[in-house]
Design an enzyme around this catalytic site. Sequence first.
Site: not given
Length: 366
Positions: A283, A253, A175
């Site tokens: 994820e 996500h 990130e």
Amino acid sequence: MTHWRYAQGARAATAAGLALLVGCGGSGPEGPSPLPTTAPTTPEIAEIAPLVGAARASGRWVGSAVQANLLSADAVYAGTFARHFDYLTAEWEMKWDPTEPTPGVFDFSLGDQIVAFAEANGARVKGHALLWHQATPSWVESLSSAELQIAVDAHIRIVAAHYAGRVVAWDVVNEAIADEGGVLRDSLFLRGLGPDYIASAFRVAREADPQALLFYNDYNTEGMGTKANAAYELVKGLVEQGVPIDGVGLQMHVSARFPPRVEDVAANMRRLADLGLLVNISEMDVRIRELPGDSATRFAAQGAIYRDLVGVCVAEPACHAVTFWGFTDAHSWVDGTFGADDPLLFDEAYQPKPAFSGVEDAFLRR
Ligand code: XIL
């Protein structure tokens, strides 16, 4: 597309963008209706065909994030993972906070428990995450630039060396792109070390573990938007500099109201592959709390999104793995971050949902 803001210590989601499955704008006229509730029956390991069989039919690894405390305390949790998945990511236990809470003092106990479980069940392990602006101990924030470089190099080197030979991959940098503007996140690493901290992290990780696949990992970079383009330019630059990077993790996500367009995800995966990189879905979860309709309607829409997005990975030769951020609605980070939801493949009683079937259909190209 939903844009997130990781506020200090908390997370809030501001939804903005075009809906693809359900109408634009806020929740339906009645507002978000109460979440589907499955009557809590006694959890048991569902006697269904292992998902890993379908994944292997498509040549993919299929994984989930897991929590060490649940592996040891909940036999159904552990058994359901072992039955369906062959790729494991530690949800928390291999991050900086738990592994080096004080300078130079390392604690690998929980990460080692997770790796031992994986080895006992024939699953590979992805380490997560060597550098992330969250889960960084407060002692790191008070360092000078020179001290920070030493601390970052030592952390990466010692953690990667500890797990060398026991993990097949690492999320080396997590990130690093800002939510807006297509620039690097204004993190303590960028402020203290400059933009080269990313390349440096990969070099140190490669030196410490020459065998592991090294990934850059991020969210809202799945399609072809500003943030995805910035991530693409970042890794393109790393490849051009000869930095030892092997691939990119697309966290996935997803809000069911604003899922990424499958054609955009396919194009993004393809352009990353054209750099010579692997890609993976790293994820995945699909939030449905803001979808109108009853639970059956929401679960069906969720299953279709899982099917379509995992199907993009199955259609892309460079996409070698799909990992979900948990596998049972009983234990998802989403509840504490976005509000109570049912984002995963199994319900709270560990029974498969349409999401499970959607993923299975994607792997089997049904
Ligand atoms: C989350 C975990 O799921 C939570 O339990 C923890 O409190 C915070 O971190 N992107 C990532 C993951 O890369 O490491 C985050 O995991 C979720 C967002």
